[in-house]
Scaffold this active site. Structure first.
Site, short mmCIF file in Angstrom:
data_model
loop_
_atom_site.label_atom_id
_atom_site.label_comp_id
_atom_site.label_asym_id
_atom_site.label_seq_id
_atom_site.Cartn_x
_atom_site.Cartn_y
_atom_site.Cartn_z
N HIS A 13 46.42 35.74 44.45
CA HIS A 13 45.07 36.01 44.04
C HIS A 13 45.16 37.56 43.97
O HIS A 13 46.17 38.22 44.08
CB HIS A 13 44.17 35.66 45.28
N GLY A 14 44.04 38.11 43.29
CA GLY A 14 44.03 39.42 43.01
C GLY A 14 44.51 40.56 43.93
O GLY A 14 45.26 41.22 43.91
#
Length: 159
Positions: A13-14
């Site tokens: 994820h980011g």
């Protein structure tokens, strides 16, 4: 060369992709997850989180091990990510390298107890983590590079 193997049930994820990119300067990510490898939608979501210019492969644990052990990857800085301690344990048994293991995030679920910030474990998780530690791997517990790192062995003694 594996620069770090992370255990995070959210996989990529980011926050993970970009904070660890700065810290590790990796140029490839290998996701080792049987579930994610079999889910085309999830693979698409993971791909959207991958930093530009970084190679990405989402494979089963078995196929991830083959890919990471491929001599063509020896010159690349690989950030390996598993979704569970069980997947990490299975992958590590098949690798030729001994990377540092980062325990970064396991969400709360039935039967899991708080181990450290952002990490909840059950008995199976602990068995796998203990086995990884017993095999001589360093396990660091750290959400992102900007947060304090703790040693698994120290937290385990208190748990």
């Amino acid at each position: 060369m594996i620069v770090k193997l992370r255990i995070d049930d959210r996989l990529l994820h980011g926050q993970v992709a970009y904070s660890w990119k700065s810290a590790l300067s990796y140029n490839a990510i290998v996701i080792a997850s049987d579930a994610a490898a079999a889910d085309e939608f999830r693979k698409g979501v993971i791909k959207m989180c991958c930093p530009e210019g970084v190679k990405l492969a989402t494979r089963s644990v078995e196929e991830a091990a083959k890919l990471i052990n491929n001599p063509k990857l020896k010159d690349m800085k690989v950030f390996a990510i598993c979704g569970s301690p069980a997947d990490a344990n299975g992958l590590l048994k098949k690798l030729e390298e001994k990377p540092v293991v980062n325990l970064g995030g396991i969400q709360m679920a039935d039967g899991k107890k708080l181990f450290s910030k952002a990490v909840y474990v059950d008995e199976e998780d602990l068995r796998n983590l203990d086995e990884i530690a017993s095999a001589g791997y360093t396990i660091e517990v750290q959400e992102v590079p900007s947060t304090a790192m703790a040693k698994y062995a120290d937290l385990r003694k208190k748990f």
